[in-house]
Design a protein around this motif. Structure first.
Motif, PDB file in Angstrom:
ATOM      1  N   LEU A   1       0.875  -1.163   0.000  1.00 50.78           N
ATOM      2  CA  LEU A   1       0.000   0.000   0.000  1.00 50.78           C
ATOM      3  C   LEU A   1       0.920   1.223   0.000  1.00 50.78           C
ATOM      4  CD1 LEU A   1      -2.911   1.086   0.267  1.00 50.78           C
ATOM      5  CD2 LEU A   1      -2.645   0.889   2.752  1.00 50.78           C
ATOM      6  N   PRO A   2       0.969   1.985  -1.110  1.00 52.19           N
ATOM      7  CA  PRO A   2       1.960   3.061  -1.228  1.00 52.19           C
ATOM      8  C   PRO A   2       1.492   4.406  -0.653  1.00 52.19           C
ATOM      9  CG  PRO A   2       0.857   2.751  -3.313  1.00 52.19           C
ATOM     10  CD  PRO A   2       0.305   1.709  -2.380  1.00 52.19           C
ATOM     11  N   PHE A   3       2.486   5.159  -0.136  1.00 50.23           N
ATOM     12  CA  PHE A   3       2.285   6.510   0.380  1.00 50.23           C
ATOM     13  C   PHE A   3       3.472   7.364  -0.030  1.00 50.23           C
ATOM     14  CE2 PHE A   3      -0.211   3.787   3.056  1.00 50.23           C
ATOM     15  CZ  PHE A   3      -1.383   4.506   3.238  1.00 50.23           C
TER      16      PHE A   3
ATOM     17  N   ILE B   1       4.071  -1.314   3.487  1.00 55.76           N
ATOM     18  CA  ILE B   1       3.883   0.088   3.148  1.00 55.76           C
ATOM     19  C   ILE B   1       4.932   0.515   2.132  1.00 55.76           C
ATOM     20  CG2 ILE B   1       3.789   2.443   4.082  1.00 55.76           C
ATOM     21  CD1 ILE B   1       1.555   0.526   5.095  1.00 55.76           C
ATOM     22  N   GLY B   2       4.464   0.903   0.946  1.00 59.50           N
ATOM     23  CA  GLY B   2       5.346   1.445  -0.085  1.00 59.50           C
ATOM     24  C   GLY B   2       5.678   2.892   0.256  1.00 59.50           C
ATOM     25  N   ILE B   3       6.936   3.244   0.126  1.00 55.53           N
ATOM     26  CA  ILE B   3       7.421   4.555   0.552  1.00 55.53           C
ATOM     27  C   ILE B   3       7.990   5.330  -0.638  1.00 55.53           C
ATOM     28  CG2 ILE B   3       9.141   5.710   2.009  1.00 55.53           C
ATOM     29  CD1 ILE B   3       6.898   4.337   3.604  1.00 55.53           C
ATOM     30  N   ASN B   4       7.350   6.462  -0.976  1.00 54.07           N
ATOM     31  CA  ASN B   4       7.849   7.371  -2.019  1.00 54.07           C
ATOM     32  C   ASN B   4       8.238   6.641  -3.308  1.00 54.07           C
ATOM     33  OD1 ASN B   4       7.458   9.820  -0.789  1.00 54.07           O
ATOM     34  ND2 ASN B   4       9.610  10.229  -0.379  1.00 54.07           N
TER      35      ASN B   4
ATOM     36  N   GLY C   1      10.010   1.234  -5.731  1.00 59.36           N
ATOM     37  CA  GLY C   1      10.695   1.703  -4.536  1.00 59.36           C
ATOM     38  C   GLY C   1      10.627   0.677  -3.433  1.00 59.36           C
ATOM     39  N   TRP C   2      11.030   1.102  -2.269  1.00 58.19           N
ATOM     40  CA  TRP C   2      11.075   0.205  -1.124  1.00 58.19           C
ATOM     41  C   TRP C   2       9.727   0.131  -0.429  1.00 58.19           C
ATOM     42  CZ3 TRP C   2      16.227   1.797   1.698  1.00 58.19           C
ATOM     43  CH2 TRP C   2      17.314   1.371   0.935  1.00 58.19           C
ATOM     44  N   SER C   3       9.511  -1.007   0.226  1.00 61.19           N
ATOM     45  CA  SER C   3       8.336  -1.208   1.071  1.00 61.19           C
ATOM     46  C   SER C   3       8.807  -1.727   2.423  1.00 61.19           C
ATOM     47  CB  SER C   3       7.369  -2.213   0.446  1.00 61.19           C
ATOM     48  OG  SER C   3       6.846  -1.713  -0.760  1.00 61.19           O
ATOM     49  N   PHE C   4       8.071  -1.361   3.466  1.00 61.36           N
ATOM     50  CA  PHE C   4       8.410  -1.740   4.827  1.00 61.36           C
ATOM     51  C   PHE C   4       7.177  -2.276   5.524  1.00 61.36           C
ATOM     52  CE2 PHE C   4      11.163   1.812   3.683  1.00 61.36           C
ATOM     53  CZ  PHE C   4      12.420   1.360   4.035  1.00 61.36           C
ATOM     54  N   THR C   5       7.382  -3.114   6.538  1.00 61.42           N
ATOM     55  CA  THR C   5       6.252  -3.507   7.370  1.00 61.42           C
ATOM     56  C   THR C   5       5.828  -2.291   8.193  1.00 61.42           C
ATOM     57  OG1 THR C   5       7.588  -4.155   9.281  1.00 61.42           O
ATOM     58  CG2 THR C   5       7.157  -5.866   7.596  1.00 61.42           C
ATOM     59  N   SER C   6       4.638  -2.354   8.748  1.00 60.72           N
ATOM     60  CA  SER C   6       4.157  -1.255   9.591  1.00 60.72           C
ATOM     61  C   SER C   6       5.082  -1.011  10.776  1.00 60.72           C
ATOM     62  CB  SER C   6       2.738  -1.549  10.078  1.00 60.72           C
ATOM     63  OG  SER C   6       1.856  -1.598   8.986  1.00 60.72           O
ATOM     64  N   VAL C   7       5.569  -2.072  11.382  1.00 58.34           N
ATOM     65  CA  VAL C   7       6.478  -1.943  12.526  1.00 58.34           C
ATOM     66  C   VAL C   7       7.778  -1.270  12.097  1.00 58.34           C
ATOM     67  CG1 VAL C   7       7.847  -3.253  14.207  1.00 58.34           C
ATOM     68  CG2 VAL C   7       5.463  -3.863  13.787  1.00 58.34           C
TER      69      VAL C   7
END
Length: 114
Positions: A42-44, A87-90, A98-104
């Motif tokens: 889910l990107p932001f 979470i997709g970041i920028n 781009g990179w994605s991270f877990t919520s934590v």
């Protein structure tokens, strides 16, 4: 630093300063992306301009919206984690990568940046 790495660093720096995150959505919600390994992102974005570029690339009537960082951390990140989303970041570039991270991981990086 890679392009994705610099975009991720900009995301955390920008949102800690502005206290706002940006997303793209339509009347049905925000688009997600399914990676080759089966992980759904889910990107932001950290600025309106970045989110506007993404909405233009994806098309389909997507609009840009903002959300307070505190609301995002308290509501969106826990829900995404429970739903198994990262979470997709920028995400950037013509294919929005781009990179994605877990919520934590996102919460930990925000705490380290703040």
């Amino acid at each position: 630093m890679s392009q994705s790495g610099s975009q991720a660093a900009a995301f955390f720096r920008d949102v800690c300063q502005s206290r706002v995150v940006w997303l793209v959505r339509d009347d049905d919600g925000s688009p997600t992306h399914l990676s080759e390994d089966g992980t759904r992102s889910l990107p932001f974005w950290s600025t309106s301009a970045r989110a506007q570029r993404a909405a233009k690339i994806w098309g389909h009537g997507l609009r840009v919206e903002s959300m307070a960082l505190d609301t995002w951390c308290a509501r969106v990140l826990p829900d995404a984690g429970r739903d198994g989303l990262v979470i997709g970041i920028n995400w950037s570039g013509p294919r929005l990568v781009g990179w994605s991270f877990t919520s934590v991981q996102v919460l930990n990086r925000l705490a380290a940046t703040d």
